[in-house]
Motif scaffolding. Sequence first.
Motif, PDB file in Angstrom:
ATOM      1  N   LEU A   4       0.851  -1.172   0.000  1.00  0.00           N
ATOM      2  CA  LEU A   4       0.000   0.000   0.000  1.00  0.00           C
ATOM      3  C   LEU A   4       0.891   1.227   0.000  1.00  0.00           C
ATOM      4  O   LEU A   4       1.666   1.441   0.921  1.00  0.00           O
ATOM      5  N   ALA A   5       0.821   1.988  -1.055  1.00  0.00           N
ATOM      6  CA  ALA A   5       1.620   3.214  -1.157  1.00  0.00           C
ATOM      7  C   ALA A   5       0.764   4.391  -0.719  1.00  0.00           C
ATOM      8  O   ALA A   5      -0.353   4.544  -1.181  1.00  0.00           O
ATOM      9  N   VAL A   6       1.287   5.161   0.201  1.00  0.00           N
ATOM     10  CA  VAL A   6       0.570   6.342   0.671  1.00  0.00           C
ATOM     11  C   VAL A   6       1.448   7.564   0.449  1.00  0.00           C
ATOM     12  O   VAL A   6       2.670   7.473   0.516  1.00  0.00           O
ATOM     13  N   PRO A   7       0.834   8.706   0.180  1.00  0.00           N
ATOM     14  CA  PRO A   7       1.635   9.919   0.001  1.00  0.00           C
ATOM     15  C   PRO A   7       2.388  10.248   1.293  1.00  0.00           C
ATOM     16  O   PRO A   7       1.873  10.048   2.383  1.00  0.00           O
ATOM     17  N   VAL A   8       3.598  10.728   1.151  1.00  0.00           N
ATOM     18  CA  VAL A   8       4.399  11.110   2.307  1.00  0.00           C
ATOM     19  C   VAL A   8       4.073  12.570   2.602  1.00  0.00           C
ATOM     20  O   VAL A   8       4.659  13.479   2.027  1.00  0.00           O
ATOM     21  N   GLN A   9       3.080  12.756   3.475  1.00  0.00           N
ATOM     22  CA  GLN A   9       2.616  14.093   3.822  1.00  0.00           C
ATOM     23  C   GLN A   9       2.447  14.202   5.326  1.00  0.00           C
ATOM     24  O   GLN A   9       2.297  13.198   6.013  1.00  0.00           O
ATOM     25  N   GLY A  10       2.431  15.414   5.810  1.00  0.00           N
ATOM     26  CA  GLY A  10       2.147  15.673   7.207  1.00  0.00           C
ATOM     27  C   GLY A  10       3.176  15.069   8.141  1.00  0.00           C
ATOM     28  O   GLY A  10       4.288  14.701   7.755  1.00  0.00           O
ATOM     29  N   LEU A  11       2.792  14.970   9.388  1.00  0.00           N
ATOM     30  CA  LEU A  11       3.701  14.459  10.417  1.00  0.00           C
ATOM     31  C   LEU A  11       3.956  12.976  10.258  1.00  0.00           C
ATOM     32  O   LEU A  11       5.071  12.503  10.496  1.00  0.00           O
ATOM     33  N   VAL A  17       9.874   9.341   6.758  1.00  0.00           N
ATOM     34  CA  VAL A  17      11.076   9.784   6.057  1.00  0.00           C
ATOM     35  C   VAL A  17      12.279   9.869   6.995  1.00  0.00           C
ATOM     36  O   VAL A  17      13.362   9.369   6.676  1.00  0.00           O
ATOM     37  N   ASP A  18      12.095  10.484   8.165  1.00  0.00           N
ATOM     38  CA  ASP A  18      13.262  10.686   9.037  1.00  0.00           C
ATOM     39  C   ASP A  18      13.445   9.602  10.099  1.00  0.00           C
ATOM     40  O   ASP A  18      14.470   9.558  10.769  1.00  0.00           O
ATOM     41  N   GLY A  19      12.457   8.722  10.253  1.00  0.00           N
ATOM     42  CA  GLY A  19      12.590   7.618  11.197  1.00  0.00           C
ATOM     43  C   GLY A  19      12.556   8.040  12.653  1.00  0.00           C
ATOM     44  O   GLY A  19      12.887   7.251  13.538  1.00  0.00           O
ATOM     45  N   ALA A  20      12.133   9.266  12.920  1.00  0.00           N
ATOM     46  CA  ALA A  20      12.088   9.761  14.302  1.00  0.00           C
ATOM     47  C   ALA A  20      10.725   9.501  14.926  1.00  0.00           C
ATOM     48  O   ALA A  20       9.712   9.435  14.236  1.00  0.00           O
ATOM     49  N   GLN A  21      10.730   9.345  16.234  1.00  0.00           N
ATOM     50  CA  GLN A  21       9.493   9.194  17.000  1.00  0.00           C
ATOM     51  C   GLN A  21       8.976  10.593  17.345  1.00  0.00           C
ATOM     52  O   GLN A  21       9.760  11.484  17.662  1.00  0.00           O
ATOM     53  N   TYR A  22       7.672  10.771  17.263  1.00  0.00           N
ATOM     54  CA  TYR A  22       7.055  12.054  17.600  1.00  0.00           C
ATOM     55  C   TYR A  22       6.012  11.839  18.684  1.00  0.00           C
ATOM     56  O   TYR A  22       5.188  10.933  18.586  1.00  0.00           O
ATOM     57  N   ASN A  23       6.048  12.686  19.703  1.00  0.00           N
ATOM     58  CA  ASN A  23       5.029  12.705  20.744  1.00  0.00           C
ATOM     59  C   ASN A  23       4.591  14.162  20.863  1.00  0.00           C
ATOM     60  O   ASN A  23       5.206  14.959  21.561  1.00  0.00           O
ATOM     61  N   ILE A  51       5.291   6.375  16.000  1.00  0.00           N
ATOM     62  CA  ILE A  51       6.433   5.520  16.313  1.00  0.00           C
ATOM     63  C   ILE A  51       6.795   4.735  15.065  1.00  0.00           C
ATOM     64  O   ILE A  51       6.033   3.871  14.624  1.00  0.00           O
ATOM     65  N   PRO A  52       7.954   5.033  14.462  1.00  0.00           N
ATOM     66  CA  PRO A  52       8.349   4.312  13.249  1.00  0.00           C
ATOM     67  C   PRO A  52       8.840   2.909  13.574  1.00  0.00           C
ATOM     68  O   PRO A  52       9.289   2.640  14.687  1.00  0.00           O
ATOM     69  N   PHE A  53       8.717   2.005  12.609  1.00  0.00           N
ATOM     70  CA  PHE A  53       9.328   0.682  12.764  1.00  0.00           C
ATOM     71  C   PHE A  53       9.974   0.278  11.455  1.00  0.00           C
ATOM     72  O   PHE A  53       9.594   0.740  10.392  1.00  0.00           O
ATOM     73  N   ALA A  54      11.005  -0.550  11.586  1.00  0.00           N
ATOM     74  CA  ALA A  54      11.851  -0.890  10.447  1.00  0.00           C
ATOM     75  C   ALA A  54      11.712  -2.354  10.062  1.00  0.00           C
ATOM     76  O   ALA A  54      11.323  -3.186  10.873  1.00  0.00           O
ATOM     77  N   GLY A  55      12.073  -2.644   8.825  1.00  0.00           N
ATOM     78  CA  GLY A  55      12.116  -4.008   8.331  1.00  0.00           C
ATOM     79  C   GLY A  55      13.467  -4.630   8.629  1.00  0.00           C
ATOM     80  O   GLY A  55      14.300  -4.053   9.340  1.00  0.00           O
ATOM     81  N   ALA A  56      13.710  -5.789   8.065  1.00  0.00           N
ATOM     82  CA  ALA A  56      14.943  -6.536   8.315  1.00  0.00           C
ATOM     83  C   ALA A  56      16.192  -5.777   7.887  1.00  0.00           C
ATOM     84  O   ALA A  56      17.257  -5.950   8.468  1.00  0.00           O
ATOM     85  N   THR A  57      16.055  -4.905   6.910  1.00  0.00           N
ATOM     86  CA  THR A  57      17.213  -4.147   6.424  1.00  0.00           C
ATOM     87  C   THR A  57      17.499  -2.909   7.267  1.00  0.00           C
ATOM     88  O   THR A  57      18.502  -2.238   7.058  1.00  0.00           O
ATOM     89  N   GLY A  58      16.611  -2.600   8.197  1.00  0.00           N
ATOM     90  CA  GLY A  58      16.769  -1.411   9.016  1.00  0.00           C
ATOM     91  C   GLY A  58      16.081  -0.188   8.452  1.00  0.00           C
ATOM     92  O   GLY A  58      16.019   0.851   9.092  1.00  0.00           O
ATOM     93  N   LYS A  59      15.528  -0.311   7.247  1.00  0.00           N
ATOM     94  CA  LYS A  59      14.819   0.803   6.619  1.00  0.00           C
ATOM     95  C   LYS A  59      13.422   0.938   7.225  1.00  0.00           C
ATOM     96  O   LYS A  59      12.735  -0.063   7.439  1.00  0.00           O
ATOM     97  N   VAL A  60      12.993   2.161   7.490  1.00  0.00           N
ATOM     98  CA  VAL A  60      11.653   2.401   8.035  1.00  0.00           C
ATOM     99  C   VAL A  60      10.627   1.982   6.991  1.00  0.00           C
ATOM    100  O   VAL A  60      10.676   2.409   5.842  1.00  0.00           O
ATOM    101  N   ILE A  61       9.702   1.117   7.416  1.00  0.00           N
ATOM    102  CA  ILE A  61       8.685   0.624   6.489  1.00  0.00           C
ATOM    103  C   ILE A  61       7.263   0.918   6.948  1.00  0.00           C
ATOM    104  O   ILE A  61       6.312   0.620   6.248  1.00  0.00           O
TER     105      ILE A  61
END
Length: 112
Positions: A4-11, A17-23, A51-61
């Motif tokens: 499922l591809a979603v536009p990379v918009q908003g928070l 994109v940046d893999g950072a956690q936001y609260n 809260i971002p999470f990554a796949g086996a390669t370490g890339k945020v998915i």
Amino acid sequence: GGVLAVPVQGLAGRCLVDGAQYNIQDVSQYEGYMPEADSVEGMELRSLMLIPFAGATGKVIGAVRMMGSEVSAFENVESHMAHTLQSICTLALGSLLVHSAEEPSPQQQPSA
């Protein structure tokens, strides 16, 4: 199955994109908040935790998105709790991807 591809918009997009956690305690006071991308129709969004999470390669998915209708709804969520949730999502998705890769496609299944 598919991706499922979603536009990379908003928070949420920024989190992916940046893999950072936001609260975010009050989205109305946060630069980069896009109601059309970050909220759900019919809900007055006031606080947001991503809260971002990554796949086996370490890339945020992907990312877990928790939304609150009150300001500071997630202020008591400790960073170790968020990290635990992040780890659970990463493990669960990894297990799902491995399991789906092991299942034969309909073309590969033996005929009766």
